[in-house]
Design an enzyme around this catalytic site. Structure first.
Site, PDB file in Angstrom:
ATOM      1  N   LYS A 175     -55.472 -58.182 -32.307  1.00  0.00           N
ATOM      2  CA  LYS A 175     -55.609 -58.431 -33.527  1.00  0.00           C
ATOM      3  C   LYS A 175     -54.873 -60.109 -33.787  1.00  0.00           C
ATOM      4  O   LYS A 175     -53.934 -60.233 -33.390  1.00  0.00           O
ATOM      5  CB  LYS A 175     -54.588 -57.628 -34.636  1.00  0.00           C
ATOM      6  CG  LYS A 175     -54.872 -57.864 -35.910  1.00  0.00           C
ATOM      7  CD  LYS A 175     -53.839 -56.701 -36.651  1.00  0.00           C
ATOM      8  CE  LYS A 175     -54.186 -56.769 -37.939  1.00  0.00           C
ATOM      9  NZ  LYS A 175     -53.637 -55.635 -39.076  1.00  0.00           N
ATOM     10  N   GLY A 215     -58.051 -59.449 -44.867  1.00  0.00           N
ATOM     11  CA  GLY A 215     -57.561 -60.656 -45.726  1.00  0.00           C
ATOM     12  C   GLY A 215     -56.837 -61.642 -44.766  1.00  0.00           C
ATOM     13  O   GLY A 215     -56.758 -62.831 -45.373  1.00  0.00           O
ATOM     14  N   VAL A 272     -59.771 -58.852 -36.017  1.00  0.00           N
ATOM     15  CA  VAL A 272     -59.738 -57.884 -34.719  1.00  0.00           C
ATOM     16  C   VAL A 272     -60.878 -57.907 -33.748  1.00  0.00           C
ATOM     17  O   VAL A 272     -61.828 -57.912 -34.072  1.00  0.00           O
ATOM     18  CB  VAL A 272     -59.522 -56.241 -35.306  1.00  0.00           C
ATOM     19  CG1 VAL A 272     -59.300 -55.489 -34.105  1.00  0.00           C
ATOM     20  CG2 VAL A 272     -58.356 -56.398 -36.203  1.00  0.00           C
ATOM     21  N   ASP A 306     -51.181 -47.179 -46.975  1.00  0.00           N
ATOM     22  CA  ASP A 306     -52.669 -47.164 -46.905  1.00  0.00           C
ATOM     23  C   ASP A 306     -53.323 -46.088 -46.059  1.00  0.00           C
ATOM     24  O   ASP A 306     -54.102 -46.386 -45.281  1.00  0.00           O
ATOM     25  CB  ASP A 306     -53.311 -48.593 -46.447  1.00  0.00           C
ATOM     26  CG  ASP A 306     -54.499 -48.757 -46.796  1.00  0.00           C
ATOM     27  OD1 ASP A 306     -55.186 -48.194 -47.728  1.00  0.00           O
ATOM     28  OD2 ASP A 306     -55.285 -49.638 -46.085  1.00  0.00           O
ATOM     29  N   GLY A 354     -63.954 -56.458 -36.408  1.00  0.00           N
ATOM     30  CA  GLY A 354     -63.787 -56.712 -37.897  1.00  0.00           C
ATOM     31  C   GLY A 354     -62.711 -57.641 -38.343  1.00  0.00           C
ATOM     32  O   GLY A 354     -62.123 -58.294 -37.638  1.00  0.00           O
TER      33      GLY A 354
END
Length: 442
Positions: A203, A184, A188, A295, A181
């Site tokens: 990452k 911003g 990853v 988050d 994925g």
């Protein structure tokens, strides 16, 4: 309700609008700008990637270039109408199988028959509600997958891009397997650590693409915060480093996905509280270290092979020794459906903000719906700030007190800590520990 200046949306793999590790793409073709914008907002709030076109000709060009996973189109449009668009799509081998739904005020039987004869999959009559739109979208996506189209066309294109990108990460000591994925500021990858064969999530921040030093600062900050935490319900971090062109973090990989996927198959209230219990313990640890996650959402609660839960993604987390207000004035960080009132208002956050997010998750797991829904982002944030969540159904009444304390509008009147939530749950429902033991002994 002028609440929004800037919003950092953070949908990710595992959310319903993703297929595997690729965000699903929907093309909206509508000449009426207000309708087009509203449909786009609704879909983006659900995590979809959206392309917009003002007529069939532009829509056809976008469909051929991007091959979306679904097309939503008006009928009556200038230049090329919806019927002509559908006919052109069905005549092109590259787009002939694209799922297609008409959005139209023309709902007479003859009009619907014409559309279906051309190959439309469904009709949504105008005016339509948010729920009607999403019901039709999800039904068509599920139908497409049930027919055996294991990778939608848009996802197939992205998969090809992943294969190319994965071979070029260049991080010494890691063999990159595939892209998982992107966000911003970073990407990853699933990678294999060469010295022992361990699969990890790698990452990577490409510093060549980000001249703004704040991206690198935030990336380093994520590692620095995660490195402080040693808790069984927080993702493990293994390594970090820099090359001439990249910064990277190597961390625990979760092959079993996230809790949202588990929620889709249904969780009992006690199973839901067993999940919340583990996250509460994790929050208790990170809050004791002065860290606010900012988050907390189902997409960031990962499942291990043994059934335990791990909190991930500290990309927007902050330490209390930093100024939590240093986020740009008016910027709203987090995910809209799980955002605390103070986050939604762009105010400073605290540990109580994470508690609220966890309360939203519990509400959703128990009731199978989120406490707040809206057709626009601004209205959704307004509800978080001002409206009480709908009371639980009578059959769930025993959990109302827990929900009320977690979702109180006033941060000072919520649970004081993650441990306070854990103590409340264990004291009120001792069987949760038995359920937790069963979940984590698989």
């Amino acid at each position: 309700m002028g609440l929004v200046k800037r919003l950092c949306l953070r949908p990710g793999p595992g959310s319903p609008a993703w297929y595997g590790d690729t965000r699903m793409l929907i093309l909206v073709v509508e000449d009426e700008a207000s309708i087009r914008d509203n449909v786009g907002r609704i879909l983006r709030l659900e995590g979809f990637e959206v392309l917009e076109a003002e007529n069939g000709r532009v829509g056809l060009d976008l469909a051929r270039a991007h091959r979306p996973d679904l097309v939503l189109s008006d009928v009556m449009m200038p230049v090329m109408d919806g019927h002509q668009l559908l006919e052109a799509l069905r005549a092109d081998p590259l787009t002939t199988a694209l799922p297609f739904i008409f959005l139209s005020a023309r709902t007479e039987r003859t009009d619907r028959r014409k559309g279906m004869n051309l190959g439309a999959d469904d009709y949504i009559g105008k005016p339509f509600s948010r729920d009607e739109l999403l019901e039709a979208v999800w039904a068509r996506i599920k139908r497409t997958q049930a027919l055996g189209l294991s990778v939608p066309s848009g996802a197939a294109l992205a998969a090809g891009e992943r294969a190319t990108t994965a071979a070029n990460t260049g991080i010494k000591g890691y063999q990159t397997l595939k892209k998982l994925g992107s966000g911003g500021m970073s990407e990853v990858f699933l990678a294999r650590r060469e010295h022992d064969g361990l699969e990890v999530a790698l990452k990577i921040l490409d510093t060549r693409k980000h001249n703004d030093t704040s991206f690198l600062h935030r990336f380093i900050q994520e590692y620095a915060l995660m490195e402080q935490v040693n808790h069984p319900n927080v993702a493990r971090i293994f390594d970090h480093g820099f090359t001439d062109e990249q910064a990277f973090i190597s961390m625990e990989y979760f092959s079993h996905g996230d809790i949202r996927q588990r929620m889709a198959s249904g969780l009992s209230p006690l199973e839901s509280m067993a999940v919340v219990l583990q996250v509460a313990w994790a929050l208790s640890q990170i809050h004791a270290l002065g860290i606010v996650h900012r988050d907390v959402k189902p997409d960031n609660l990962m499942l291990r092979a043994n059934g335990s839960i791990a909190l991930i993604d500290f990309g927007v987390a902050k330490h209390s020794q930093q100024q939590l207000e240093q986020t740009q004035h008016g910027e709203i960080v987090g995910s809209p459906h799980y955002m605390s009132p103070e986050q939604a208002a762009g105010k400073p956050v605290s540990a109580a903000s994470d508690i609220y997010c966890l309360g939203v998750i519990l509400y959703e797991m128990i009731t199978r719906r989120r406490p707040f829904a809206a057709e626009t982002l601004e209205v959704l944030l307004y509800k978080h700030i001002h409206e009480a969540p709908p009371p639980l159904e009578t059959k769930f009444a025993e959990f109302q007190g827990l929900i009320d304390l977690a979702l109180h509008k006033d941060p000072q009147r919520r649970f004081t800590s993650g441990q306070a939530i854990a103590d409340y749950i264990i004291g009120g429902w001792p069987d949760v520990m038995r359920v937790l033991k069963a979940q984590t002994s698989k």
